[in-house]
Design a protein around this motif. Structure first.
Motif, PDB file in Angstrom:
ATOM      1  N   LEU A   1       0.877  -1.347  -0.043  1.00 10.82           N
ATOM      2  CA  LEU A   1       0.309  -0.425   0.281  1.00 10.82           C
ATOM      3  C   LEU A   1       1.103   1.832   0.131  1.00 10.82           C
ATOM      4  CD1 LEU A   1      -2.768   1.378   0.021  1.00 10.82           C
ATOM      5  CD2 LEU A   1      -2.799   0.483   2.015  1.00 10.82           C
TER       6      LEU A   1
ATOM      7  N   VAL B   1      -7.857  -1.717  -0.872  1.00 10.16           N
ATOM      8  CA  VAL B   1      -8.154  -1.312   1.058  1.00 10.16           C
ATOM      9  C   VAL B   1      -8.646  -1.873   1.071  1.00 10.16           C
ATOM     10  CG1 VAL B   1      -9.112   0.551   2.486  1.00 10.16           C
ATOM     11  CG2 VAL B   1      -6.376   0.929   1.308  1.00 10.16           C
TER      12      VAL B   1
ATOM     13  N   THR C   1      -8.399  -5.319   3.404  1.00 13.15           N
ATOM     14  CA  THR C   1      -9.373  -5.365   4.623  1.00 13.15           C
ATOM     15  C   THR C   1     -10.649  -6.449   4.850  1.00 13.15           C
ATOM     16  OG1 THR C   1      -8.964  -3.018   4.479  1.00 13.15           O
ATOM     17  CG2 THR C   1     -10.744  -4.148   5.904  1.00 13.15           C
TER      18      THR C   1
ATOM     19  N   ASN D   1      -3.422  -2.937   6.380  1.00 12.71           N
ATOM     20  CA  ASN D   1      -3.793  -1.630   5.840  1.00 12.71           C
ATOM     21  C   ASN D   1      -2.869  -0.484   6.172  1.00 12.71           C
ATOM     22  OD1 ASN D   1      -6.335  -1.236   6.073  1.00 12.71           O
ATOM     23  ND2 ASN D   1      -6.443  -2.387   4.572  1.00 12.71           N
ATOM     24  N   THR D   2      -2.736  -0.480   7.267  1.00 11.71           N
ATOM     25  CA  THR D   2      -2.675   1.070   8.268  1.00 11.71           C
ATOM     26  C   THR D   2      -2.122   0.793   9.268  1.00 11.71           C
ATOM     27  OG1 THR D   2      -3.810   0.295  10.152  1.00 11.71           O
ATOM     28  CG2 THR D   2      -5.032   1.663   8.623  1.00 11.71           C
TER      29      THR D   2
ATOM     30  N   SER E   1      -6.602   5.125   3.910  1.00 10.00           N
ATOM     31  CA  SER E   1      -6.980   3.113   4.406  1.00 10.00           C
ATOM     32  C   SER E   1      -8.241   4.088   5.179  1.00 10.00           C
ATOM     33  CB  SER E   1      -6.206   2.715   5.027  1.00 10.00           C
ATOM     34  OG  SER E   1      -5.175   1.429   4.583  1.00 10.00           O
TER      35      SER E   1
ATOM     36  N   ARG F   1     -11.636   2.602   4.954  1.00 10.35           N
ATOM     37  CA  ARG F   1     -12.191   1.629   5.633  1.00 10.35           C
ATOM     38  C   ARG F   1     -14.377   1.770   5.595  1.00 10.35           C
ATOM     39  NH1 ARG F   1      -7.855  -1.380   7.519  1.00 10.35           N
ATOM     40  NH2 ARG F   1      -9.672  -2.523   9.390  1.00 10.35           N
TER      41      ARG F   1
END
Length: 380
Positions: free
Chosen positions: A283, A300, A304, A310-311, A362, A366
């Motif tokens: 990412l 993302v 997820t 992804n964070t 992200s 989300r």
């Protein structure tokens, strides 16, 4: 300057299927008559019966040595000693990526042949002609390159279906990087791990890995949760193990794996799987490239749903960990790193900025898709 070449490299034979482990002797016998198996006690407990039966049928002796957690320089040297003491002519790494890498490195140093028998589809290590060497704490030291790939890669999809689901998820994280990195290396006309420019085959395999994962990952994860082997699982195992392995080696690595290597220097991220850290690197690479918003959004949302971080939060870091992020970026951009296969010059600042930016990106995506908020990872 040497004449530029294109090259692709691969294992001599790849074998995949349900209960493939029950035929391991048949495929090892043509390679060597005095095999040494490298497997930790947990893995050996799972495969011992099948391996012993199969080796007996193939008229092969069963000799096994244990393995610790990481392919460290000491672990590799100890294996070389074990190979010489037993006069083995093929070393068979059974288990996870580190056991397999240690077996490859030791087989190379001892001058014998080597085979990979992964018991999970958690990395693309099994097919490659390189080993990743770590400290006892799991910090990246170096890549070691060998003149050829394994003589055999054998993966039993029933073992994969019975392994913890997080192993498959980590393997998906590792494999998703393959196409993103190969694409960047193509734009940069960079040399690959195979020692030359990309072939069309190497790039196509990297892209096929990406396509198979997008079409099958979620169904394959459900298959592993149910401990069953389905066509979707077979495709994901092939993507994680064979296609990602061929694709990263002959397609080229770029920023994602370099950032992974940098992240091994962050104590907060210790204990996370290779593929989990790689996913944050992928990412970050997309952010660094200024990839289209739609592509970042898809990545993302998909990762997820798969259950990949992804964070920064999900790898134990925050945007305020300035010193740690700088150390990660410095490690990711050392001269020998694959980040320099990107089609533009990369500095530590660019890496820090991408890592800081991906947190908000992200979280926003989300929230927009009604996906769960990131949960902070705590290393114990």
């Amino acid at each position: 300057m040497a004449t530029p070449i294109q090259t692709v490299m691969s294992p001599a034979r790849y074998v995949q299927g349900k209960d493939a482990i029950t035929r391991v002797g048949e495929f090892v016998a043509p390679i060597g008559k005095r095999p040494l198996i490298v497997a930790d006690d947990v893995v050996w407990g799972i495969v011992q019966q099948a391996v012993e039966t199969s080796f007996a049928e193939a008229d092969l002796p069963v000799e096994r040595v244990g393995f610790g957690r990481f392919a460290t320089p000491t672990a590799i040297d100890d294996l070389v000693t074990a190979i010489r003491e037993r006069d083995a002519d093929v070393v068979v790494g059974v288990g996870g990526g580190s056991a397999i890498d240690a077996a490859k490195a030791a087989g190379h140093l001892a001058g014998i042949r080597w085979a990979s028998v992964p018991t999970a589809a958690s990395t693309d290590a099994p097919t490659s002609a390189l080993a990743v060497v770590y400290t006892d704490e799991g910090e990246f030291i170096e890549y070691r390159f060998f003149p050829h790939n394994p003589d055999l890669v054998l993966i039993d999809t029933r073992l994969v279906a019975n392994a913890p689901v997080q192993f498959l998820v980590a393997g998906i994280g590792d494999a998703l990087a393959t196409w993103v990195e190969a694409r960047a290396a193509a734009r940069a006309h960079a040399d690959t791990m195979a020692g030359g420019l990309q072939t069309a085959a190497g790039v196509a395999l990297a892209e096929l890995s990406w396509t198979l994962l997008h079409d099958n990952a979620l169904q394959a994860i459900e298959a592993v949760r149910a401990k069953v082997v389905t066509p979707a699982l077979e495709k994901v195992v092939e993507a994680n193990t064979l296609l990602s392995g061929l694709g990263f080696e002959s397609g080229g690595l770029a920023a994602a794996h370099a950032i992974h290597n940098g992240l091994t220097a962050a104590p907060q991220a210790h204990g996370l799987a290779h593929g989990q850290k790689v996913n944050v690197g992928t990412l970050a690479q997309l952010v660094m490239e200024g990839a289209p918003a739609e592509e970042i959004e898809d990545f993302v949302v998909f990762t997820t749903k798969v259950g990949l971080p992804n964070t920064l939060t999900e790898i134990g870091l925050t945007v305020d960990d300035t010193d740690v992020l700088r150390a990660v970026a410095d490690a990711a951009t050392v001269e020998s790193e694959t980040i320099h296969n990107m089609p533009f010059p990369v500095t530590p600042e660019i890496v820090v900025d991408a890592l800081v930016a991906l947190e908000g990106i992200s979280r926003g995506i989300r929230a927009e898709h009604g996906l769960p908020e990131p949960v902070r990872y705590e290393h114990h």
